[in-house]
Each structure stands twice: as structure tokens, then as C-alpha cells.
Scaffold this active site. Structure first.
Site, PDB file in Angstrom:
ATOM      1  N   ASP A  61       5.151   5.108   5.187  1.00 54.68           N
ATOM      2  CA  ASP A  61       6.562   4.761   5.408  1.00 54.68           C
ATOM      3  C   ASP A  61       6.853   4.742   6.908  1.00 54.68           C
ATOM      4  O   ASP A  61       7.622   3.900   7.398  1.00 54.68           O
ATOM      5  CB  ASP A  61       7.458   5.785   4.701  1.00 54.68           C
ATOM      6  CG  ASP A  61       8.856   5.272   4.402  1.00 54.68           C
ATOM      7  OD1 ASP A  61       9.397   4.525   5.225  1.00 54.68           O
ATOM      8  OD2 ASP A  61       9.415   5.631   3.352  1.00 54.68           O
ATOM      9  N   HIS A 113      13.102  11.257  -2.206  1.00 55.06           N
ATOM     10  CA  HIS A 113      12.557  10.592  -1.008  1.00 55.06           C
ATOM     11  C   HIS A 113      13.767  10.201  -0.163  1.00 55.06           C
ATOM     12  O   HIS A 113      14.383   9.157  -0.397  1.00 55.06           O
ATOM     13  CB  HIS A 113      11.758   9.380  -1.483  1.00 55.06           C
ATOM     14  CG  HIS A 113      11.216   8.481  -0.427  1.00 55.06           C
ATOM     15  ND1 HIS A 113       9.866   8.432  -0.115  1.00 55.06           N
ATOM     16  CD2 HIS A 113      11.807   7.559   0.369  1.00 55.06           C
ATOM     17  CE1 HIS A 113       9.668   7.521   0.824  1.00 55.06           C
ATOM     18  NE2 HIS A 113      10.831   6.969   1.144  1.00 55.06           N
ATOM     19  N   HIS A 153      15.687   9.242   3.178  1.00 53.98           N
ATOM     20  CA  HIS A 153      15.736   8.799   4.577  1.00 53.98           C
ATOM     21  C   HIS A 153      16.899   9.528   5.244  1.00 53.98           C
ATOM     22  O   HIS A 153      17.856   9.951   4.590  1.00 53.98           O
ATOM     23  CB  HIS A 153      15.847   7.275   4.642  1.00 53.98           C
ATOM     24  CG  HIS A 153      14.529   6.619   4.350  1.00 53.98           C
ATOM     25  ND1 HIS A 153      13.674   6.187   5.338  1.00 53.98           N
ATOM     26  CD2 HIS A 153      13.899   6.381   3.176  1.00 53.98           C
ATOM     27  CE1 HIS A 153      12.581   5.689   4.783  1.00 53.98           C
ATOM     28  NE2 HIS A 153      12.689   5.787   3.468  1.00 53.98           N
ATOM     29  N   CYS A 158      12.285   1.070   6.289  1.00 51.00           N
ATOM     30  CA  CYS A 158      11.754  -0.030   5.490  1.00 51.00           C
ATOM     31  C   CYS A 158      12.143  -1.325   6.168  1.00 51.00           C
ATOM     32  O   CYS A 158      13.333  -1.568   6.407  1.00 51.00           O
ATOM     33  CB  CYS A 158      12.297   0.019   4.066  1.00 51.00           C
ATOM     34  SG  CYS A 158      11.750  -1.390   3.083  1.00 51.00           S
ATOM     35  N   ASN A 167      12.421   8.881   7.612  1.00 55.21           N
ATOM     36  CA  ASN A 167      12.580   9.850   6.527  1.00 55.21           C
ATOM     37  C   ASN A 167      12.978  11.203   7.098  1.00 55.21           C
ATOM     38  O   ASN A 167      12.806  11.467   8.285  1.00 55.21           O
ATOM     39  CB  ASN A 167      11.235  10.040   5.798  1.00 55.21           C
ATOM     40  CG  ASN A 167      10.806   8.823   5.049  1.00 55.21           C
ATOM     41  OD1 ASN A 167      10.259   7.902   5.623  1.00 55.21           O
ATOM     42  ND2 ASN A 167      11.049   8.817   3.756  1.00 55.21           N
TER      43      ASN A 167
HETATM   44  P1  HMG Z   1       4.949 -13.191  -2.725  1.00 57.08           P
HETATM   45  O1  HMG Z   1       4.952 -13.960  -1.457  1.00 57.08           O
HETATM   46  O2  HMG Z   1       5.998 -13.465  -3.743  1.00 57.08           O
HETATM   47  O3  HMG Z   1       3.483 -13.201  -3.374  1.00 57.08           O
HETATM   48  O4  HMG Z   1       5.043 -11.658  -2.315  1.00 57.08           O
HETATM   49  P2  HMG Z   1       2.850 -14.160  -4.474  1.00 57.08           P
HETATM   50  O5  HMG Z   1       2.540 -13.313  -5.670  1.00 57.08           O
HETATM   51  O6  HMG Z   1       3.699 -15.391  -4.660  1.00 57.08           O
HETATM   52  O7  HMG Z   1       1.481 -14.586  -3.771  1.00 57.08           O
HETATM   53  C1  HMG Z   1       1.490 -15.354  -2.567  1.00 57.08           C
HETATM   54  C2  HMG Z   1       0.171 -15.134  -1.845  1.00 57.08           C
HETATM   55  O8  HMG Z   1       0.103 -13.769  -1.436  1.00 57.08           O
HETATM   56  C3  HMG Z   1      -1.080 -15.387  -2.699  1.00 57.08           C
HETATM   57  O9  HMG Z   1      -2.080 -15.897  -1.829  1.00 57.08           O
HETATM   58  C4  HMG Z   1      -1.485 -14.023  -3.145  1.00 57.08           C
HETATM   59  O10 HMG Z   1      -2.866 -13.890  -3.411  1.00 57.08           O
HETATM   60  C5  HMG Z   1      -1.114 -13.198  -1.915  1.00 57.08           C
HETATM   61  P3  HMG Z   1      -2.388 -17.479  -1.781  1.00 57.08           P
HETATM   62  O11 HMG Z   1      -2.758 -17.817  -3.189  1.00 57.08           O
HETATM   63  O12 HMG Z   1      -1.112 -18.126  -1.336  1.00 57.08           O
HETATM   64  O13 HMG Z   1      -3.490 -17.523  -0.769  1.00 57.08           O
HETATM   65  N1  HMG Z   1      -0.849 -11.793  -2.283  1.00 57.08           N
HETATM   66  C6  HMG Z   1      -1.346 -10.708  -1.670  1.00 57.08           C
HETATM   67  N2  HMG Z   1      -2.174 -10.565  -0.603  1.00 57.08           N
HETATM   68  C7  HMG Z   1      -2.488  -9.287  -0.248  1.00 57.08           C
HETATM   69  N3  HMG Z   1      -2.030  -8.178  -0.891  1.00 57.08           N
HETATM   70  C8  HMG Z   1      -1.205  -8.313  -1.936  1.00 57.08           C
HETATM   71  C9  HMG Z   1      -0.839  -9.604  -2.352  1.00 57.08           C
HETATM   72  N4  HMG Z   1      -0.050 -10.048  -3.345  1.00 57.08           N
HETATM   73  C10 HMG Z   1      -0.052 -11.387  -3.292  1.00 57.08           C
HETATM   74  N5  HMG Z   1      -0.782  -7.206  -2.578  1.00 57.08           N
HETATM   75  C11 HMG Z   1       4.632  -9.337  -2.715  1.00 57.08           C
HETATM   76  C12 HMG Z   1       5.113 -10.639  -3.308  1.00 57.08           C
HETATM   77  C13 HMG Z   1       4.978  -8.232  -3.706  1.00 57.08           C
HETATM   78  C14 HMG Z   1       3.141  -9.414  -2.514  1.00 57.08           C
HETATM   79  C15 HMG Z   1       5.372  -9.122  -1.358  1.00 57.08           C
HETATM   80  O14 HMG Z   1       6.740  -9.189  -1.576  1.00 57.08           O
HETATM   81  C16 HMG Z   1       5.026  -7.823  -0.711  1.00 57.08           C
HETATM   82  O15 HMG Z   1       3.913  -7.600  -0.246  1.00 57.08           O
HETATM   83  N6  HMG Z   1       6.019  -6.874  -0.624  1.00 57.08           N
HETATM   84  C17 HMG Z   1       5.797  -5.576  -0.065  1.00 57.08           C
HETATM   85  C18 HMG Z   1       7.010  -5.109   0.645  1.00 57.08           C
HETATM   86  C19 HMG Z   1       6.776  -3.729   1.215  1.00 57.08           C
HETATM   87  O16 HMG Z   1       5.676  -3.299   1.451  1.00 57.08           O
HETATM   88  N7  HMG Z   1       7.907  -3.011   1.476  1.00 57.08           N
HETATM   89  C20 HMG Z   1       7.854  -1.716   2.054  1.00 57.08           C
HETATM   90  C21 HMG Z   1       7.409  -0.671   1.092  1.00 57.08           C
HETATM   91  S1  HMG Z   1       8.673  -0.168  -0.053  1.00 57.08           S
HETATM   92  C22 HMG Z   1       9.575   1.048   0.808  1.00 57.08           C
HETATM   93  O17 HMG Z   1       9.388   1.241   1.973  1.00 57.08           O
HETATM   94  C23 HMG Z   1      10.536   1.898   0.039  1.00 57.08           C
HETATM   95  C24 HMG Z   1       9.965   3.293  -0.276  1.00 57.08           C
HETATM   96  O18 HMG Z   1       9.628   3.982   0.909  1.00 57.08           O
HETATM   97  C25 HMG Z   1      11.015   4.105  -1.056  1.00 57.08           C
HETATM   98  C26 HMG Z   1      12.394   4.124  -0.402  1.00 57.08           C
HETATM   99  O19 HMG Z   1      12.493   4.457   0.797  1.00 57.08           O
HETATM  100  O20 HMG Z   1      13.342   3.818  -1.116  1.00 57.08           O
HETATM  101  C27 HMG Z   1       8.715   3.194  -1.151  1.00 57.08           C
HETATM  102 MG    MG Z   2      10.991   5.032   2.189  1.00 59.18          MG
END
Ligand code: HMG
Ligand code: MG
Length: 307
Positions: free
Chosen positions: A18, A209, A211, A242, A251
Site C-alpha cells: 500500500d 485497514h 488510512h 491508493c 495508512n
Molecule cells: P483491464 O484493463 O480492465 O484488464 O484492467 P483486462 O482484463 O481488460 O486486460 C487487459 C490486458 O491487461 C490484457 O493484456 C491482460 O492480459 C492484461 P492484453 O491481452 O491486452 O495484452 N492483464 C494483466 N497484466 C498483468 N497483471 C494482471 C493483469 N490483468 C490483466 N493482473 C485490472 C483490470 C483489474 C487488471 C486493472 O484494473 C488493475 O490492475 N487494477 C489494479 C488497481 C490497483 O492495484 N489498485 C490499488 C490496490 S487496491 C487498494 O489500494 C485499496 C486497499 O489498500 C484497501 C483500502 O485502502 O481500501 C487494498
Molecule cells: Mg489501502
């Protein structure tokens, strides 16, 4: 120990994930690895390591596989990684992960911003991840974000939090961490939410969790402990945020939490001095002081003692 607090609690350290996902620059892999190794030697039971998400979405953690390959062996310390979908799970499995976490939201707008899909779409995306991960013998944790407020929608109904929490638990996650993603909650709001959730899903399957955007992270976490929660996430030195939640800052600092708990007679197993050393070391690498009050005060006290 105060009668309204648990005897001991489990802290899930989320700084390497995070914290570093929200840095303006990309932290070098070897610094991440040293950070994780140092944190894993402080007595923490769990250190969240990285995320197998799309590298275009979170370039800061694009080296997830390299980090996993380089971290040392730390028996007894869980090293969960975030995984949004089966592509991420495949990468996490190939990297040798033993615990993964899926991350949903209680508000539609944040789900869309964070995962490019609505809540129903995200749950459909997570179901095969949880199933396959469990079949492979992994532990699976869940997050629900925006439980006390959403940067886009504002208030979030308790029933929406309950619905998503219950769906993740039904899928087979062992615990849901309730995320106050933008740190707008208050102790009263946290206890109101838990009053709604605890009877329905059981307090043992809930973590918090918080922040610290509005300086409420410690108060909100203690408020959750007062009603029976015994696991909280925190971030060494108060790193975090985030990239998809406008206004989210770090956090609750792990040091601030540990200081408060130890002073209240609650066991954490964490060596606070070693943790402060680690955050001070990381702050030098990031080029700015830690926002943690306990880190700042401890370092100032040490300086005075050295004079
Ligand atoms: P998308 O663009 O909709 O993905 O993203 P897709 O399913 O349409 O796929 C597009 C392309 O991405 C494809 O490749 C997939 O293979 C590739 P292409 O065929 O075009 O060559 N792909 C990936 N590549 C690597 N790793 C992957 C992956 N998935 C698809 N996992 C997706 C959808 C979910 C992947 C995107 O939105 C994403 O990565 N989101 C992550 C966001 C994130 O990390 N946010 C921060 C964490 S959450 C947070 O901080 C909150 C928390 O702390 C709690 C709180 O504080 O409340 C947990
Ligand atoms: Mg968080």
C-alpha cells in the site's frame, strides 16, 4: 491490559504494497526487498509484499515477480500479495506466493476506478481466483474498500459493505479487511459499521485497514478493537495511499499502533525499536521524513540522548 481491548492482536503490515504503490517514483527492487526483509524480522506476523496487478495501472509494483524471487526466508511470517484476477493469480503462483488477497469495494464508482469493473463484475472476477488459489493450498484474504466513505459517492450504506463482505466470505476468503480507503471515518462511524456487520458475519472474520488522512486511523482501529476485532492493517512509517482514490494519504503508521497497544498492555509481538529503525532507513531512501508521530518522536529522543 484494559478490559475493553483484546489481550493480543495481529498486525498485517502493508507498507511494501500500500505504501510503495502510492510513491511518486518507482522504488528500486533491491530497496523494496531490503524493506520487506527488515520488516519481516521485527516480529510482525504478516507483511504484504506486492501486487500482481496490471503494470500500466500500478507501474510502481511492476517488479512484483523480481521482489518475490529475492526476499529471504522468514519462517512464520505470512507474505500475502494482491491479485485482482486470474492473470494476476497465475503470476503470483509462478512467483511462489503462499497467500493472496482479492480486493473489492463497497461503492460502485470506486470499484470502476480501481478495477475497471462494477462490484458484480469484480465478484465474478474474484470467484475463480479464490477457488483456484484455495485448491492450490493458498490462504486467501479479502479487502472491501470505501467502507466509511467513497471519494466519488460520499456516504456508503452499511448494507452495501455487508453485502460485499458476505460475498467474499462465502467465496472462501478467511478474513475481510474493511478499508477506510480515504481515511474519512471516525470511531463512532467505525463502531456503527461494526455493529451492523459483526452479528451477520462474525467478528473473527473481520479486520480493519484505516488510512490516516484525517488523523483518525489510530482512534478508528482502537474503536474496532474495542468491539472485538483483533486484526488490523498498518503501514510502517505511515506510507501509503491508493492511486485511484483521490485524496487518500498513508495508512495508520504501524509504529503509532504498536506504541499505543504496548502502552495499553496489548501484545503485538513486534519490536518497536526495530520497526522505527526500518522506517527511518526507508525514509532516507525516499528522501523525506516519515509522517509517523512515533517515528519522529523516537528519533528525536534518540538524538537528545546522543548529545
Ligand atoms: P483491464 O484493463 O480492465 O484488464 O484492467 P483486462 O482484463 O481488460 O486486460 C487487459 C490486458 O491487461 C490484457 O493484456 C491482460 O492480459 C492484461 P492484453 O491481452 O491486452 O495484452 N492483464 C494483466 N497484466 C498483468 N497483471 C494482471 C493483469 N490483468 C490483466 N493482473 C485490472 C483490470 C483489474 C487488471 C486493472 O484494473 C488493475 O490492475 N487494477 C489494479 C488497481 C490497483 O492495484 N489498485 C490499488 C490496490 S487496491 C487498494 O489500494 C485499496 C486497499 O489498500 C484497501 C483500502 O485502502 O481500501 C487494498
Ligand atoms: Mg489501502
Amino acid at each position: 491490559m484494559r478490559p475493553d481491548l483484546p489481550e493480543q492482536v495481529r498486525i498485517v503490515e502493508v507498507g511494501p504494497r500500500d505504501g510503495l504503490q502510492n510513491e511518486p517514483g518507482v522504488v528500486p527492487t533491491e530497496v523494496k526487498v531490503a524493506f520487506i526483509d527488515r520488516l519481516s524480522a521485527t516480529g510482525l506476523q504478516a507483511v504484504e509484499v506486492t501486487s500482481f496487478v496490471h503494470p500500466k495501472w500500478v507501474p510502481q509494483l511492476a517488479d512484483a515477480a523480481e521482489v518475490m524471487a529475492a526476499i529471504g526466508d522468514h519462517p512464520g511470517v505470512a507474505h500475502p500479495v494482491l491479485v485482482p484476477n486470474e492473470v494476476g493469480l497465475d503470476k503470483a503462483l509462478a512467483a511462489g506466493a503462499t497467500e493472496v488477497a482479492v480486493f473489492a469495494a463497497a461503492s460502485e464508482a470506486f470499484s470502476q476506478a480501481n478495477l475497471n469493473t462494477d462490484i458484480a463484475g469484480s465478484l465474478a472476477m474474484f470467484a475463480p481466483v479464490v477457488q483456484r488459489a484455495r485448491e492450490a493450498g493458498l490462504d486467501v484474504r479479502g479487502y472491501v474498500s470505501t467502507v466509511l466513505g467513497c471519494p466519488f459517492q460520499g456516504d456508503v450504506p452499511h448494507d452495501d459493505v455487508l453485502r460485499v463482505t458476505a460475498a467474499l466470505l462465502e467465496m472462501g476468503v478467511y478474513e475481510v479487511s474493511l478499508g477506510d480507503t480515504i481515511g474519512v471515518g471516525t470511531p463512532g462511524a467505525m463502531q456503527d459499521l461494526l455493529d451492523r456487520l459483526v452479528d451477520e458475519v462474525g467478528v473473527a472474520s473481520l479486520a480493519v485497514h484505516c488510512h490516516d488522512t484525517y488523523g483518525q486511523g489510530l482512534a478508528n482501529t482502537l474503536a474496532a478493537f474495542e468491539v472485538g476485532v483483533t486484526t488490523a492493517d498498518a503501514s510502517a512509517g505511515g506510507l501509503g495511499g491508493c492511486p485511484f482514490a483521490p485524496g487518500a494519504t498513508g495508512n495508520l503508521a504501524t509504529e503509532d499502533l504498536v506504541y499505543a497497544l504496548h502502552g495499553s498492555g496489548v501484545a503485538t509481538g513486534v519490536d518497536l525499536d526495530a520497526l522505527v529503525d526500518t522506517s527511518a532507513w526507508m525514509a532516507r531512501r525516499l528522501g523525506r521524513p516519515s509522517p509517523s508521530r512515533v517515528v519522529t518522536a523516537t528519533l528525536a529522543t534518540r538524538e537528545t540522548a546522543d548529545r
